[in-house]
Design an enzyme around this catalytic site. Structure first.
Site, PDB file in Angstrom:
ATOM      1  N   GLU A 165       0.826  -1.208   0.000  1.00 20.69           N
ATOM      2  CA  GLU A 165       0.000   0.000   0.000  1.00 20.69           C
ATOM      3  C   GLU A 165       0.861   1.259   0.000  1.00 20.69           C
ATOM      4  OE1 GLU A 165      -3.020   0.087  -0.623  1.00 20.69           O
ATOM      5  OE2 GLU A 165      -3.974  -1.756   0.045  1.00 20.69           O
ATOM      6  N   ASP A 310      -4.358 -10.051  -8.324  1.00 16.85           N
ATOM      7  CA  ASP A 310      -4.737  -9.250  -9.492  1.00 16.85           C
ATOM      8  C   ASP A 310      -3.611  -8.428 -10.116  1.00 16.85           C
ATOM      9  OD1 ASP A 310      -4.760  -7.832  -7.084  1.00 16.85           O
ATOM     10  OD2 ASP A 310      -6.353  -6.476  -7.709  1.00 16.85           O
ATOM     11  N   GLU A 418     -18.286  -6.401  -2.904  1.00 17.24           N
ATOM     12  CA  GLU A 418     -16.908  -6.875  -2.864  1.00 17.24           C
ATOM     13  C   GLU A 418     -16.795  -8.302  -3.381  1.00 17.24           C
ATOM     14  OE1 GLU A 418     -12.854  -5.786  -1.535  1.00 17.24           O
ATOM     15  OE2 GLU A 418     -14.633  -4.883  -2.428  1.00 17.24           O
ATOM     16  N   GLU A 437     -11.981  -0.109 -10.098  1.00 15.61           N
ATOM     17  CA  GLU A 437     -11.621  -1.065 -11.151  1.00 15.61           C
ATOM     18  C   GLU A 437     -12.640  -1.141 -12.292  1.00 15.61           C
ATOM     19  OE1 GLU A 437      -9.038  -1.769  -7.807  1.00 15.61           O
ATOM     20  OE2 GLU A 437     -11.233  -1.638  -7.913  1.00 15.61           O
ATOM     21  N   THR A 523      -1.052   0.735 -10.950  1.00 19.51           N
ATOM     22  CA  THR A 523      -2.230   0.056 -10.398  1.00 19.51           C
ATOM     23  C   THR A 523      -3.028   0.970  -9.483  1.00 19.51           C
ATOM     24  OG1 THR A 523      -2.956  -2.058  -9.483  1.00 19.51           O
ATOM     25  CG2 THR A 523      -1.176  -0.918  -8.309  1.00 19.51           C
TER      26      THR A 523
END
Length: 578
Positions: A165, A310, A418, A437, A523
């Site tokens: 993160e 992902d 989710e 996304e 990302t």
């Protein structure tokens, strides 16, 4: 071309190719009746598309007047979040949009990883949002924000944060903004703060050096998942990391190395990627989702496209695009083949889009990494980002199918839960934290096809968020997609990504859209300009660090200064290739 054979084509041909594949999206409407059968409508016999449970599908063109209207709505959405953050939360990390207050690291509950993995008391939302201000055309606010970051942000709070993160949100935000400032062409207009002297790059270097201890003392080269910004690995730290957490560091770490002329950051990130690659299944070619950093054993055997895995795939491809490393493309090609063989279920999308296939919903499921057998019956919201990866890879047919399924789930609930259980046809993890996304894939599909359908999709998403998530001082996490109840949290990625992609979808004259092939999004949605100089390794070519145009200044002896003043035991000359 559908399927993995497209992956073998030279990437630059693919990048040019997807701009001229607009015709493929015209078959989208052939797909919709099939996908709508997948969602529950209360009947036992699913032989016809359901009726009455979805807003009507739109087929009409998207007028120029409406496009401008939606662009302005996206801008207003961003500023409702941004202005409230600056007024009520800065210099804290996040905004509490219900109580109109700021939120930082939870020092009272160190085990509150939901908060503490992300928030490190470093004005996260402002750092994460810097390049969005440039995309919005607000250069004066960007320069003001850069000055605030340089004057206020430090990494000496001694917070323990998640390496992943901190890398994608903070390190990426700093580097992206630095590159925008030092771009000699200044395509967005002059965005250089007065007397700028690489302050953001120095902050990025400081942070990355504090993250380096996560790579120490592991036999595999995989990083510890968390690190204390002052003291290194926390006592009793976990020895397990997710695949995405260890394999999604290459863009930011490699970029920093090439700007500084210091190979250490890129080397540790690439070593971690190779470790994941070396531990893939010899039967399927897949990776699991959780691995022990000392033994290399997969403690999480699930392989899929969603959370935990992902962005690993995404960075294999984007690292090749940005840095030209052939190894990255070869790993991506092989991984894509394995995904299409073992994770993809149902018909090939080309057959459905052309009306040639019988009903068998195309879907990517979660499987055991070593056997390829399905291990559960849910898909998660992060997996829709794979549509964007497929677009970059030139597999537009598959991207259309991937996106369409998740958009239909959105239409069912006015948000994306989710997790969605495809067997029981209902969500089983109910919250929606305003993730980007689906918006990102919608934007990329519009860029690839120019089909107005995706403008309608973006309009639908924007107005759903406005209706269901707007609160007193910003936009709140939707706690439950069924009753639309709120949680008092606005994650930084809402401004950094969700609003950015919505705005770019409708701002056709934006520099990013006019020069789309010249940029890569990280990302976390941070802009990185594709630059031939990034394909050179200064430490191999004898180049001066930071030689990316006349406006970029070399950073001299910054590494030595940071190490000398840090309480973390760091050796910048580890044997990284052992």
């Amino acid at each position: 071309m559908c399927g993995s054979s497209a992956m073998k084509v030279d990437l630059w041909r693919l990048l040019n190719r997807f701009f001229v594949m607009a015709a493929a999206a015209n078959f989208l409407y052939n797909l919709m009746p099939y996908v709508m059968l997948f969602l529950p409508d209360g009947r036992q016999n699913h032989t016809e598309p359901p009726s009455g449970h979805f807003p009507p599908m739109v087929h009409e063109p998207f007028s120029e007047e409406r496009r401008i209207q939606m662009k302005n709505e996206a801008r207003r959405m961003f500023y409702w979040g941004y202005d409230n953050y600056m007024q009520h939360a800065f210099p804290y990390d996040e905004l509490n949009p219900i109580n109109c207050s700021g939120r930082g690291h939870d020092w009272e509950k160190p085990d509150n990883v939901n908060i503490n993995d992300v928030l490190g008391d470093y004005s996260l939302t402002l750092v994460d949002t810097l390049d969005t201000l440039v995309v919005m055309g607000n250069n004066s606010e960007f320069m003001k924000a850069v000055q605030l970051v340089m004057n206020n942000v430090t990494f000496g709070s001694c917070a323990s944060v998640q390496v992943f993160e901190a890398t994608i949100r903070v390190l990426g935000g700093l580097l992206s903004a630095h590159l925008l400032i030092t771009d000699p062409e200044q395509p967005f207009g002059d965005v250089t703060p007065p007397d700028y002297s690489d302050g953001l790059l120095k902050l990025a270097h400081d942070l990355a050096t504090r993250l380096l201890p996560s790579f120490q003392n592991t036999t595999t080269g995989l990083p510890h998942p968390r690190v204390n910004l002052c003291h290194g690995i926390p006592p009793n730290g976990l020895l397990e990391t997710c695949t995405a957490g260890a394999g999604t560091l290459t863009l930011e770490f490699s970029l920093l190395s090439r700007l500084l002329g210091d190979p250490v950051y890129e080397s540790v990130a690439r070593r971690a990627v190779r470790a994941l690659w070396d531990h893939r299944s010899q039967h399927t070619g897949l990776v699991g989702n959780v691995i022990n950093i000392d033994t290399g054993q997969w403690t999480g055997r699930m392989s899929g496209l969603g959370a935990g895995v992902d962005s690993f795939y995404e960075y294999l491809l984007k690292s090749h695009i940005l840095f030209g490393e052939q190894e990255d493309l070869e790993m991506f090609n092989q991984m894509y083949d394995s995904i299409m063989k073992h994770i993809k279920k149902g018909h090939r999308c080309q057959e459905i889009l052309t009306g040639m296939g019988t009903f068998n919903i195309p879907m990517y499921v979660n499987v055991d990494y070593n056997t390829g057998r399905a291990v559960n019956s849910w898909i998660d919201s992060l997996a829709v980002s794979f549509a964007g990866v497929q677009i970059l890879a030139g597999d537009l047919d598959e991207a259309i199918c991937t996106h369409a399924l998740y958009y239909l789930i959105w239409r069912k609930y006015g948000a994306l839960p989710e997790r969605f259980d495809w067997q029981n046809k209902m969500p089983n993890v109910m919250f929606y934290p305003l993730r980007p996304e689906l918006v990102e894939s919608t934007y990329l599909l519009y860029q690839a096809t120019q089909n107005p359908f995706y403008l309608h999709v973006g309009s639908d998403i924007l107005r759903s968020i406005e209706e269901h998530a707007k609160d007193r001082c910003g936009y709140a996490t939707i706690h439950n997609v069924l009753d639309k109840s709120h949680e008092d949290r606005m994650e930084s990625f809402f401004l950094s990504e969700t609003c950015k992609y919505l705005y770019l979808l409708f701002d056709t004259d934006n520099v990013v859209n006019k020069q789309f092939a010249q940029y890569v999004f990280t990302t976390e949605g941070h802009l990185i300009k594709i630059n031939p100089d990034l394909r050179r390794k200064p430490w191999e070519a004898g180049l001066q660090p930071g030689c990316f145009g006349a406006r970029t200044r070399a950073v001299s002896r910054t590494n030595e200064s940071i190490v000398a003043h840090s309480t973390t035991p760091i050796n910048p000359h580890w044997d990284l290739y052992s």
